[in-house]
Design a protein around this motif. Structure first.
Motif, PDB file in Angstrom:
ATOM      1  N   ASP A 438     -41.275   3.094  31.171  1.00 35.37           N
ATOM      2  CA  ASP A 438     -40.620   4.286  30.630  1.00 35.37           C
ATOM      3  C   ASP A 438     -39.196   4.455  31.149  1.00 35.37           C
ATOM      4  N   LYS A 439     -38.307   4.874  30.271  1.00 35.00           N
ATOM      5  CA  LYS A 439     -36.947   5.262  30.642  1.00 35.00           C
ATOM      6  C   LYS A 439     -36.627   6.577  29.940  1.00 35.00           C
ATOM      7  N   ASP A 440     -36.301   7.579  30.741  1.00 42.61           N
ATOM      8  CA  ASP A 440     -36.068   8.913  30.197  1.00 42.61           C
ATOM      9  C   ASP A 440     -34.909   9.544  30.974  1.00 42.61           C
ATOM     10  N   GLU A 441     -33.761   9.648  30.330  1.00 44.70           N
ATOM     11  CA  GLU A 441     -32.560  10.157  31.005  1.00 44.70           C
ATOM     12  C   GLU A 441     -32.749  11.593  31.482  1.00 44.70           C
ATOM     13  N   THR A 442     -33.431  12.402  30.690  1.00 42.67           N
ATOM     14  CA  THR A 442     -33.658  13.794  31.083  1.00 42.67           C
ATOM     15  C   THR A 442     -34.480  13.859  32.361  1.00 42.67           C
ATOM     16  N   LEU A 447     -35.023  14.539  38.329  1.00 40.55           N
ATOM     17  CA  LEU A 447     -35.455  13.987  39.608  1.00 40.55           C
ATOM     18  C   LEU A 447     -34.285  13.846  40.575  1.00 40.55           C
ATOM     19  N   GLU A 448     -33.154  13.392  40.078  1.00 39.35           N
ATOM     20  CA  GLU A 448     -31.978  13.202  40.929  1.00 39.35           C
ATOM     21  C   GLU A 448     -31.376  14.539  41.363  1.00 39.35           C
ATOM     22  N   SER A 449     -31.456  15.542  40.512  1.00 40.74           N
ATOM     23  CA  SER A 449     -30.806  16.821  40.813  1.00 40.74           C
ATOM     24  C   SER A 449     -31.467  17.572  41.957  1.00 40.74           C
ATOM     25  N   GLN A 450     -32.781  17.386  42.149  1.00 38.17           N
ATOM     26  CA  GLN A 450     -33.469  18.163  43.188  1.00 38.17           C
ATOM     27  C   GLN A 450     -33.385  17.524  44.567  1.00 38.17           C
ATOM     28  N   ARG A 451     -33.087  16.242  44.615  1.00 38.03           N
ATOM     29  CA  ARG A 451     -33.141  15.532  45.905  1.00 38.03           C
ATOM     30  C   ARG A 451     -32.174  16.076  46.963  1.00 38.03           C
ATOM     31  N   PRO A 452     -30.933  16.431  46.604  1.00 39.99           N
ATOM     32  CA  PRO A 452     -30.022  16.902  47.649  1.00 39.99           C
ATOM     33  C   PRO A 452     -30.129  18.390  47.968  1.00 39.99           C
TER      34      PRO A 452
END
Length: 511
Positions: A438-442, A447-452
């Motif tokens: 699976d590849k899903d940009e949304t 996922l990337e936005s919550q890490r920091p």
């Protein structure tokens, strides 16, 4: 299907009915503990694995800068203390002094720097651990017993992640002199037990480290035997040749056998481990989200949990336990609706008689039974499912990551950080080992936005959104969150059952 009856295999039934005490075997050596593990991880290098069976052994060989025990409290490990600086973008660790690796090499700031440069470098890129630690920009040596860990962005889960798996501190000189392949099979750490020998698919033997910084262990020896067949593991426990059988070996149907033996006990603790049948979203009929949703509607998961798991698990609606940070109590399970499933399959153009394959771990007898029931439910809506068991290491190291599964495949996940990020990033982010299809940009951006984020409420909100989004896309058939079930001899004293399988045996004795 109104009722699903749980059955025991003939082997299990024979054991249950025999009433034999099985104590004719030789007594184990005083000070020695023998443990049955269902899986040989194949490599003992911390950066090579995500396997809980690795952690069950290696928590006794290696240490991290931090440590989290069975009480889930984060405490100092090889770092005596730490201080977060620069708005969370730098962590200064004060290291323990006079600590040595098992080969005599000194533990110091250079070892910490080497460990993380190796993890984040070429060697780490070959394994599954690297992505958990990519917020680390660099490790700088301040002096022999002080390091600064500089981060690209704040990482609210990093201190927990430093307590396990890829963040275990390794010996620079030993690895540089002996080589990576040697280290895979002959691990050296700073832990309470030293590596003695390893025979692939047979056992790994450890000996007490009398100089352990946390105090010498009470046991003199520990042997982990790799026993893949649950019936064999339980028989060895009854015979006195094994002191402890660790999860997920013991089938639900074998619990009464162990409880009925006066020399043994069951210890069952709530844990983070979840099971699902994930979908191949790239190929075949499950590439269609309507088909995936229909399959979920076709399976009465509540009945499966009640009938097969017998109170040792709870139904899940997303791929995490209720103990996980990011769990959404308001997310509702897809209702069991076989007629609705038939209608959705018809809408997707799937005719009765369509086929699919379900891949599972061959030695997971509980999942084997669950998969058969799932196949029965699918038959009722016109889909014929075949079940293909694999040797566990083949399934998780080849079939899944190489994208060679059938339409559905078993995913068992420990979720040891008790943070949904640890699971969701590995399962759903593009390019991850456990996400071959699976590849899903949304989803990637969420996922990337919550890490920091250091704002726990905002992180929690985004992680809940990830759970809802994955559920809306029907990326898996979520099944259950199972208890960690241990079978133990009553000769064992001082054992505290961890919910995440990371055994710490320093204070354990065997009478």
């Amino acid at each position: 299907m109104q009722t699903i009856k749980r059955g025991l295999t003939a082997t299990f039934m024979a054991l249950a009915l025999s009433g034999t005490a099985f104590y004719a075997g030789p007594a184990l050596a005083a000070g020695k503990m023998t443990i049955s593990s269902p899986q040989d991880p194949g490599s003992w290098d911390p950066i090579d694995t995500f396997l809980v069976q690795w952690a069950a052994v290696s928590t006794n060989i290696f240490d991290g800068l931090t440590y989290r025990g069975a009480d889930l409290k984060l405490v100092p490990g090889l770092a005596e203390s730490w201080e977060e600086l620069d708005q969370g973008k730098r962590i200064r660790f004060k290291l323990r002094q006079n600590v040595k690796f098992h080969d005599g090499e000194a533990f110091n700031a250079q070892a910490v720097k080497f460990t993380f440069e190796r993890l984040l470098g070429e060697e780490g890129s070959k394994g599954p651990q690297r992505s958990n630690y990519t917020t680390i920009e660099s490790v700088e040596v301040i002096d022999d017993h002080t390091v600064d860990m500089k981060l690209k962005t704040p990482d609210p889960v990093l201190l927990t992640k430093l307590a396990g798996y890829g963040a275990m501190i390794v010996p620079p000189k030993y690895i540089q002199e002996k080589g990576e392949d040697n280290f895979n099979l002959n691990p050296v750490g700073t832990g309470a037990f030293k590596f003695v020998s390893y025979t692939p698919k047979v056992d790994i033997k450890l000996a007490a480290n009398p100089d352990y910084w946390g105090g010498a262990p009470k046991l003199s020896e520990v042997e982990y035997r790799f026993i893949t067949e649950p019936a064999t593991a339980v028989a060895e426990l009854q015979a006195g040749r094994v002191d402890l059988v660790i999860p997920p070996t013991i089938p639900i149907g074998m619990i009464p056998v162990i409880e009925g033996d006066a020399n043994l006990a069951i210890v069952s603790v709530p844990g983070p481990t979840v099971d699902a049948l994930r979908f191949n979203t790239r190929d075949g009929i499950t590439a269609d989200p309507k088909v995936r949703k229909a399959i979920i509607m076709a399976v009465d998961r509540a009945t499966i949990v009640q009938s097969i798991l017998a109170g040792q698990a709870s139904e899940i609606v997303s791929f995490q336990s209720a103990l996980s940070f990011g769990y959404d109590a308001n997310l509702k399970a897809v209702a069991y609706d076989p007629e609705g499933a038939k209608a959705l399959l018809a809408e997707a153009g799937i005719k009765p008689g369509a086929t699919l394959q379900i891949d599972i771990r061959g030695n997971d007898s509980t999942m084997n039974e669950v998969a058969q029931v799932v196949a029965s439910y699918l038959q009722m809506v016109g889909i014929t499912a075949t079940i293909k068991p694999y040797e566990t290491n083949v399934l998780i190291n080849d079939i899944i990551p190489q994208g060679k599964t059938g339409a559905m495949f078993q995913q068992k996940w420990g979720g040891w950080t008790f943070d949904y990020d640890n699971t969701a990033y590995a399962m759903y982010h593009s390019g991850e080992k456990w996400n071959p299809y699976d590849k899903d940009e949304t989803l990637d951006k969420l996922l990337e936005s919550q890490r920091p984020l250091t704002d726990r409420a905002e992180r929690n909100k985004i992680l809940k959104e990830v759970g809802r989004y994955a559920a809306d896309r029907a990326l898996e058939l979520p099944l259950y969150n199972s208890n960690a079930i241990y079978g133990i001899s009553k000769r064992v004293k001082g054992f505290v059952a961890p919910s995440d399988n990371r055994l710490k045996l320093t204070d354990v004795t065997v009478e």
